[in-house]
Write a protein that holds these residues in place. Structure first.
Motif, PDB file in Angstrom:
ATOM      1  N   VAL A  85       0.837  -1.203   0.000  1.00 16.31           N
ATOM      2  CA  VAL A  85       0.000   0.000   0.000  1.00 16.31           C
ATOM      3  C   VAL A  85       0.873   1.253   0.000  1.00 16.31           C
ATOM      4  CG1 VAL A  85      -1.703   1.311   1.314  1.00 16.31           C
ATOM      5  CG2 VAL A  85      -1.940  -1.174   1.105  1.00 16.31           C
ATOM      6  N   VAL A  86       1.958   1.241   0.777  1.00 14.88           N
ATOM      7  CA  VAL A  86       2.879   2.389   0.778  1.00 14.88           C
ATOM      8  C   VAL A  86       3.458   2.592  -0.616  1.00 14.88           C
ATOM      9  CG1 VAL A  86       5.078   3.256   1.655  1.00 14.88           C
ATOM     10  CG2 VAL A  86       3.434   2.220   3.238  1.00 14.88           C
ATOM     11  N   ALA A  87       3.859   1.503  -1.254  1.00 17.85           N
ATOM     12  CA  ALA A  87       4.414   1.589  -2.613  1.00 17.85           C
ATOM     13  C   ALA A  87       3.377   2.131  -3.586  1.00 17.85           C
ATOM     14  CB  ALA A  87       4.896   0.211  -3.067  1.00 17.85           C
ATOM     15  N   GLN A  88       2.128   1.717  -3.412  1.00 19.57           N
ATOM     16  CA  GLN A  88       1.038   2.209  -4.267  1.00 19.57           C
ATOM     17  C   GLN A  88       0.859   3.713  -4.104  1.00 19.57           C
ATOM     18  OE1 GLN A  88      -2.807   0.333  -3.578  1.00 19.57           O
ATOM     19  NE2 GLN A  88      -3.903   2.149  -4.297  1.00 19.57           N
ATOM     20  N   LEU A  89       0.866   4.194  -2.858  1.00 19.07           N
ATOM     21  CA  LEU A  89       0.692   5.632  -2.604  1.00 19.07           C
ATOM     22  C   LEU A  89       1.864   6.422  -3.180  1.00 19.07           C
ATOM     23  CD1 LEU A  89      -0.689   5.478   1.062  1.00 19.07           C
ATOM     24  CD2 LEU A  89      -1.958   6.191  -0.981  1.00 19.07           C
ATOM     25  N   LEU A  90       3.069   5.871  -3.060  1.00 18.45           N
ATOM     26  CA  LEU A  90       4.238   6.538  -3.646  1.00 18.45           C
ATOM     27  C   LEU A  90       4.106   6.616  -5.165  1.00 18.45           C
ATOM     28  CD1 LEU A  90       7.312   5.113  -1.681  1.00 18.45           C
ATOM     29  CD2 LEU A  90       6.717   7.532  -1.934  1.00 18.45           C
ATOM     30  N   CYS A  91       3.722   5.503  -5.765  1.00 17.82           N
ATOM     31  CA  CYS A  91       3.617   5.430  -7.227  1.00 17.82           C
ATOM     32  C   CYS A  91       2.571   6.397  -7.752  1.00 17.82           C
ATOM     33  CB  CYS A  91       3.287   4.002  -7.631  1.00 17.82           C
ATOM     34  SG  CYS A  91       3.170   3.734  -9.406  1.00 17.82           S
ATOM     35  N   TYR A 137      15.461   7.926   4.857  1.00 17.68           N
ATOM     36  CA  TYR A 137      14.254   8.729   4.676  1.00 17.68           C
ATOM     37  C   TYR A 137      13.044   7.990   5.257  1.00 17.68           C
ATOM     38  CZ  TYR A 137      13.544   5.459   0.793  1.00 17.68           C
ATOM     39  OH  TYR A 137      13.401   4.316   0.042  1.00 17.68           O
ATOM     40  N   VAL A 138      12.012   8.771   5.527  1.00 13.61           N
ATOM     41  CA  VAL A 138      10.715   8.212   5.913  1.00 13.61           C
ATOM     42  C   VAL A 138       9.757   8.475   4.755  1.00 13.61           C
ATOM     43  CG1 VAL A 138      11.102   8.566   8.388  1.00 13.61           C
ATOM     44  CG2 VAL A 138       9.962  10.360   7.035  1.00 13.61           C
ATOM     45  N   ILE A 139       8.611   7.789   4.786  1.00 17.28           N
ATOM     46  CA  ILE A 139       7.567   8.043   3.795  1.00 17.28           C
ATOM     47  C   ILE A 139       6.452   8.820   4.478  1.00 17.28           C
ATOM     48  CG2 ILE A 139       5.968   7.054   2.119  1.00 17.28           C
ATOM     49  CD1 ILE A 139       8.860   6.417   1.517  1.00 17.28           C
ATOM     50  N   ARG A 140       6.085   9.952   3.871  1.00 13.83           N
ATOM     51  CA  ARG A 140       4.991  10.755   4.414  1.00 13.83           C
ATOM     52  C   ARG A 140       3.804  10.721   3.460  1.00 13.83           C
ATOM     53  NH1 ARG A 140       6.051  14.215   8.705  1.00 13.83           N
ATOM     54  NH2 ARG A 140       8.262  14.400   9.292  1.00 13.83           N
ATOM     55  N   PHE A 141       2.617  10.726   4.041  1.00  9.16           N
ATOM     56  CA  PHE A 141       1.390  10.822   3.249  1.00  9.16           C
ATOM     57  C   PHE A 141       1.184  12.267   2.833  1.00  9.16           C
ATOM     58  CE2 PHE A 141      -3.273  11.680   3.340  1.00  9.16           C
ATOM     59  CZ  PHE A 141      -3.588  11.007   2.164  1.00  9.16           C
ATOM     60  N   LYS A 142       0.818  12.464   1.574  1.00 10.07           N
ATOM     61  CA  LYS A 142       0.593  13.810   1.051  1.00 10.07           C
ATOM     62  C   LYS A 142      -0.853  14.216   1.376  1.00 10.07           C
ATOM     63  CE  LYS A 142       2.755  14.909  -2.749  1.00 10.07           C
ATOM     64  NZ  LYS A 142       3.135  15.063  -4.187  1.00 10.07           N
ATOM     65  N   ASN A 143      -1.011  14.811   2.552  1.00  9.61           N
ATOM     66  CA  ASN A 143      -2.354  15.191   3.009  1.00  9.61           C
ATOM     67  C   ASN A 143      -2.896  16.343   2.160  1.00  9.61           C
ATOM     68  OD1 ASN A 143      -4.219  14.678   5.494  1.00  9.61           O
ATOM     69  ND2 ASN A 143      -4.212  16.896   5.259  1.00  9.61           N
ATOM     70  N   PRO A 144      -4.192  16.344   1.817  1.00 15.17           N
ATOM     71  CA  PRO A 144      -4.769  17.488   1.099  1.00 15.17           C
ATOM     72  C   PRO A 144      -4.512  18.781   1.864  1.00 15.17           C
ATOM     73  CG  PRO A 144      -6.333  15.671   1.181  1.00 15.17           C
ATOM     74  CD  PRO A 144      -5.198  15.289   2.068  1.00 15.17           C
ATOM     75  N   GLN A 145      -4.292  19.864   1.132  1.00 15.86           N
ATOM     76  CA  GLN A 145      -4.011  21.152   1.785  1.00 15.86           C
ATOM     77  C   GLN A 145      -5.216  22.082   1.802  1.00 15.86           C
ATOM     78  OE1 GLN A 145      -0.499  22.075  -0.687  1.00 15.86           O
ATOM     79  NE2 GLN A 145       0.766  21.802   1.154  1.00 15.86           N
ATOM     80  N   GLN A 146      -6.260  21.713   1.094  1.00 17.98           N
ATOM     81  CA  GLN A 146      -7.471  22.531   1.040  1.00 17.98           C
ATOM     82  C   GLN A 146      -8.656  21.738   1.588  1.00 17.98           C
ATOM     83  OE1 GLN A 146      -7.063  25.679  -0.044  1.00 17.98           O
ATOM     84  NE2 GLN A 146      -4.907  25.184  -0.474  1.00 17.98           N
ATOM     85  N   GLY A 147      -9.714  22.460   1.892  1.00 23.78           N
ATOM     86  CA  GLY A 147     -10.953  21.820   2.293  1.00 23.78           C
ATOM     87  C   GLY A 147     -10.960  21.378   3.749  1.00 23.78           C
ATOM     88  N   VAL A 148     -12.018  20.672   4.100  1.00 18.84           N
ATOM     89  CA  VAL A 148     -12.187  20.200   5.475  1.00 18.84           C
ATOM     90  C   VAL A 148     -12.538  18.708   5.470  1.00 18.84           C
ATOM     91  CG1 VAL A 148     -12.962  22.444   6.351  1.00 18.84           C
ATOM     92  CG2 VAL A 148     -14.652  20.776   5.549  1.00 18.84           C
ATOM     93  N   ILE A 171       3.995   7.579   7.299  1.00 15.38           N
ATOM     94  CA  ILE A 171       3.289   6.302   7.174  1.00 15.38           C
ATOM     95  C   ILE A 171       4.254   5.110   7.130  1.00 15.38           C
ATOM     96  CG2 ILE A 171       1.213   7.272   6.125  1.00 15.38           C
ATOM     97  CD1 ILE A 171       2.285   6.427   3.390  1.00 15.38           C
ATOM     98  N   ALA A 172       5.554   5.383   6.918  1.00 13.25           N
ATOM     99  CA  ALA A 172       6.568   4.326   6.992  1.00 13.25           C
ATOM    100  C   ALA A 172       7.845   4.924   7.563  1.00 13.25           C
ATOM    101  CB  ALA A 172       6.837   3.708   5.629  1.00 13.25           C
ATOM    102  N   ARG A 173       8.429   4.261   8.531  1.00  8.25           N
ATOM    103  CA  ARG A 173       9.646   4.754   9.179  1.00  8.25           C
ATOM    104  C   ARG A 173      10.858   4.507   8.281  1.00  8.25           C
ATOM    105  NH1 ARG A 173       6.711   1.691  12.809  1.00  8.25           N
ATOM    106  NH2 ARG A 173       5.693   2.853  14.507  1.00  8.25           N
ATOM    107  N   SER A 174      12.001   4.999   8.733  1.00 10.95           N
ATOM    108  CA  SER A 174      13.214   4.884   7.915  1.00 10.95           C
ATOM    109  C   SER A 174      13.673   3.444   7.738  1.00 10.95           C
ATOM    110  CB  SER A 174      14.350   5.718   8.538  1.00 10.95           C
ATOM    111  OG  SER A 174      14.593   5.295   9.856  1.00 10.95           O
ATOM    112  N   ASP A 175      13.227   2.557   8.652  1.00 11.03           N
ATOM    113  CA  ASP A 175      13.583   1.142   8.486  1.00 11.03           C
ATOM    114  C   ASP A 175      12.536   0.388   7.667  1.00 11.03           C
ATOM    115  OD1 ASP A 175      11.445   0.993  10.201  1.00 11.03           O
ATOM    116  OD2 ASP A 175      12.505  -0.062  11.810  1.00 11.03           O
ATOM    117  N   GLY A 176      11.558   1.117   7.160  1.00 13.25           N
ATOM    118  CA  GLY A 176      10.544   0.521   6.300  1.00 13.25           C
ATOM    119  C   GLY A 176       9.305   0.027   7.021  1.00 13.25           C
ATOM    120  N   THR A 177       9.322   0.025   8.371  1.00 15.24           N
ATOM    121  CA  THR A 177       8.148  -0.469   9.103  1.00 15.24           C
ATOM    122  C   THR A 177       7.021   0.560   9.047  1.00 15.24           C
ATOM    123  OG1 THR A 177       9.011   0.420  11.188  1.00 15.24           O
ATOM    124  CG2 THR A 177       9.514  -1.879  10.670  1.00 15.24           C
TER     125      THR A 177
END
Length: 470
Positions: A85-91, A137-148, A171-177
């Motif tokens: 799922v993390v890979a999907q969000l990155l892609c 590096y860590v993986i961060r979710f790209k949260n929407p910046q507009q709206g509620v 959403i994923a630490r530097s060790d991939g967990t």
């Protein structure tokens, strides 16, 4: 779509009564709707999670009768799914790599606080492509910046949170967990959870999780956030208020029926009704009737409920729960009256199963000494004659039954022209060792003929020795 709820504890300790209430609400809501209740063990905190805690959770759930329809699932066995799922969000450009160090993020937040701003990650790597090849590096979710984000909470009502208030969470630490907010989202999605019922300490997580679900194109469940449980001092329930682990209540002598009934009323009501069977709870429970305000734990109320169930449940049911305490307190009941008969006469005299064992020993084993104060008051020389006469009349009985025993005691009192107090109390001390017991005829019936007569002999000897000594 069928309704699906879940209980998802972290195995870092015992099953807390707050967690047990959340599990109960989730279980009841699923049962009422003909749905499914899933147990999920959120054990991704490798350092703090342990098998003993898993066992404690499973034991507590089983003792309460909150059996799951699916599970238990373990998040540590699902890491491959989370990575996909993390890979999907990155892609899909819905997540990104962040190369900030912990020190950089701390400095960022300190500067924001100094400027009077809400501290949060500022999105430094959100749109950058100049990725270093030699830095973690860590993986961060790209949260929407507009709206509620709008939560139509089934208990708290409508809650709105601006996306500008939320940062791009990891959403994923530097060790991939994977992190908590990612694993919860993926599991709720893949397990088809339709209703998330949990403590209101998770309210801040909900908009973040809803945004991730939306990014995955997943159905968003309905949320119900249950207010916390407070101690009687108005502070969050903790060890300083006494037992907070479910199995500690078992150890202290409470019936699961009493704890279930008590916990459901900590935040939910149905008119003025206080006593509920499980069948009634399944029929009547509704999240709409839950309170929005915290509830205070009241041990006296729980004790009252426990005594109610000890008196009203079938004695065989109480006996089943009593077995653990008999073993724990090393009371052998193989030689003595039926346990159910003892429960029938003792339940209204005590508030817990632990106390019931303590006050019932004389039915099964001989006592080493008479209670000092009781003997001093009632086993005096003046009691020798009535005790001897009662012993004689009891020994003459052809049937050891309630009515003949009752008549024998009364006949002795009438023959001597004494009130029952001057016969009954010495008798009670003589056969039980102390001054408290159920009705005397019932007590003698359960103690049995041989033990009763032998104890009367001991009491008469005690009185004689006392007279000689004085």
């Amino acid at each position: 779509m069928s309704l699906v709820t879940r209980f998802a504890p972290s195995p870092t300790g015992y099953l807390h009564v707050g967690g047990a209430r959340t599990a109960l609400y989730s279980w009841l809501y699923a049962k009422k709707q003909g749905g499914k209740f899933i147990l999920r063990i959120e054990d991704t905190d490798i350092e703090r999670s342990n098998q003993a805690s898993v066992d404690a959770i499973l034991e507590g759930m089983h003792w309460l009768g909150l059996e799951h329809d699916e599970g238990p699932y373990y998040q540590t066995q699902r890491f491959d799914l989370y990575k996909e799922v993390v890979a999907q969000l990155l892609c899909e450009g819905k997540a990104y790599k962040c190369f900030c160090t912990v020190a950089e993020v701390d400095a960022m937040r300190e500067a924001q606080m100094a400027a009077g701003e809400k501290p949060k990650y500022n999105g430094m790597w959100r749109d950058r492509t100049d990725h270093p090849t030699d830095k973690p590096y860590v993986i961060r979710f790209k949260n929407p910046q507009q709206g509620v984000v709008v939560i139509d909470d089934m208990i708290k009502g409508r809650i709105e949170i601006a996306n500008s208030e939320l940062d791009d969470l990891i959403i994923a630490r530097s060790d991939g967990t994977p992190t908590y907010n990612l694993t919860v989202v993926v599991d709720d999605w893949k397990m088809g959870i339709t209703h998330v019922i949990r403590g209101d300490d998770h309210v801040n997580n909900t908009p973040r999780q809803m945004n991730i679900l939306a990014a995955l194109g997943a159905d968003i469940p309905k949320y119900a956030h249950v207010p916390m449980i407070l101690g009687d001092d108005g502070k969050r329930l903790s060890k300083r208020h006494g037992a907070v682990g479910v199995m500690q209540y078992r150890d202290n002598g409470f019936l699961p029926e009493a704890l279930i009934n008590y916990l459901v009323r900590l935040g939910w009501s149905h008119g003025d009704q206080e006593i509920f069977s499980k069948a009634e709870l399944i029929e009547l429970f509704d999240l709409a009737d839950c309170n929005r305000a915290p509830s205070a734990f009241n041990t006296d109320k729980l004790l009252w409920l426990n005594q109610h169930y000890m008196k009203t449940l079938p004695p065989a049911r109480v006996a089943a729960e009593l077995q653990w305490h008999l073993t724990e307190q090393q009371l052998d009941i193989s030689k003595g009256p039926a346990l159910e008969d003892v429960i029938s006469v003792q339940a209204e005299r005590v508030k817990t199963l632990k106390e019931l064992v303590e006050v019932s020993r004389y039915f099964y084993e001989d006592f080493p000494d008479f209670e000092e104060n009781a003997a001093k008051k009632h086993l005096r020389p003046v009691a020798a004659e009535p005790l001897a006469l009662v012993k004689q009349k009891l020994a003459e009985l052809t049937q050891w039954q309630l009515a003949p025993i009752h008549d024998a005691i009364n006949a002795a009192a009438e023959q001597l022209g004494l009130g029952m107090g001057k016969v009954g109390m010495p008798m009670r001390v003589a056969v039980t060792g102390g001054g408290n017991s159920p009705a005397l005829d019932q007590t003698l019936l359960l103690i049995g003929r041989e033990r009763t007569l032998a104890r009367l002999d001991l009491a008469l000897a005690f009185i004689s020795n006392r007279a000689e000594a004085s």
